[in-house]
Write an enzyme that holds these catalytic residues in place. Sequence first.
Site, PDB file in Angstrom:
ATOM      1  N   PRO A 169       0.695  -1.117  -0.048  1.00 49.07           N
ATOM      2  CA  PRO A 169      -0.044   0.125  -0.079  1.00 49.07           C
ATOM      3  C   PRO A 169       0.658   1.171   0.034  1.00 49.07           C
ATOM      4  CG  PRO A 169      -0.624  -1.413   1.897  1.00 49.07           C
ATOM      5  CD  PRO A 169       0.665  -1.918   1.387  1.00 49.07           C
ATOM      6  N   GLU A 170       0.526   2.348  -0.873  1.00 52.77           N
ATOM      7  CA  GLU A 170       1.306   3.466  -0.973  1.00 52.77           C
ATOM      8  C   GLU A 170      -0.045   4.684  -0.106  1.00 52.77           C
ATOM      9  OE1 GLU A 170       4.267   4.443  -3.464  1.00 52.77           O
ATOM     10  OE2 GLU A 170       4.174   2.345  -4.545  1.00 52.77           O
TER      11      GLU A 170
END
Length: 290
Positions: free
Chosen positions: A2-3
């Site tokens: 996840p960014e």
Amino acid sequence: MPELPEVEVVRRGLEAHVLDRPVRAVDVLHPRPVRRHLPGPDDFAARLTGRTFTAARRRGKYLWLPLDTGDALLGHLGMSGQLLVQPSDAVDERHLRVRFRLGPAGARPPVDLRFVDQRMFGGLSFSPEGAELPGELIHIARDPLDPEFDDDAFVRRVRRSASGIKRILLDQSRVSGVGNIYADEALWLARLHGERRGDRLSRAEVQRVLDAARRVMTAALGQGGTSFDALYVNVNGQSGYFDRSLEVYGRDGLPCSRCGTPIRRVSFMNRSSFFCPTCQPAPRVRRTGT
Ligand SMILES: [Zn+2]
């Protein structure tokens, strides 16, 4: 992995679904995700039981839920973590690690907040007096989408650094939340090669890459985040789909949408960098005289 946009989507989901509900019980089903809470899982559960989450905040890829006591629950999704809000009678997920049983909020029925993590690089911890900003996060810079991010200070710091611009973008002490995917996308948009040294960039070039990072991250937010490895789903369990809009990341050998040159992949810090060798020319190697 996840960014920032994905983590922001999760934060918004938490804000919509878990505030002002009493924590009725906490089940730690695997000790590893709460490993940073040194007094142990039972103490972790005891400190949260009976409390109420009053907000959902984020810095970079860290999330925290301030409690009515002024303390906070701090979380990081790591490589594969998910925070899911589920009906309390939903079947346990295969990799369910921590479950918070939350009471009703007004007329809305009880729900579970569930931390699901296959690989368990992420985790949860209890942060005493962490409501405003957990002490663990003091060293983490603001992210480019934060209204209080200081562009001028960032530009000055970059231009004093001999590191490559991509490395700087990934350094959480200078700017947070720009992961590998968005760094590559921002550099493509700004037409800069990631190995260009900070101290050889103009003020305008640094500002361009910052603006580009904002553009790709804002676009991703509008689409619910990127889901690259299918492990990430947001708070409602739905995958994002920004990967359809990626210009360079994961596209080695495919033509650049601006100039048609095949996108190239090189290894970078045990991962990969993707760029267009025409739009983003590599820096010339200079001999250092001394
Ligand atoms: Zn190109």
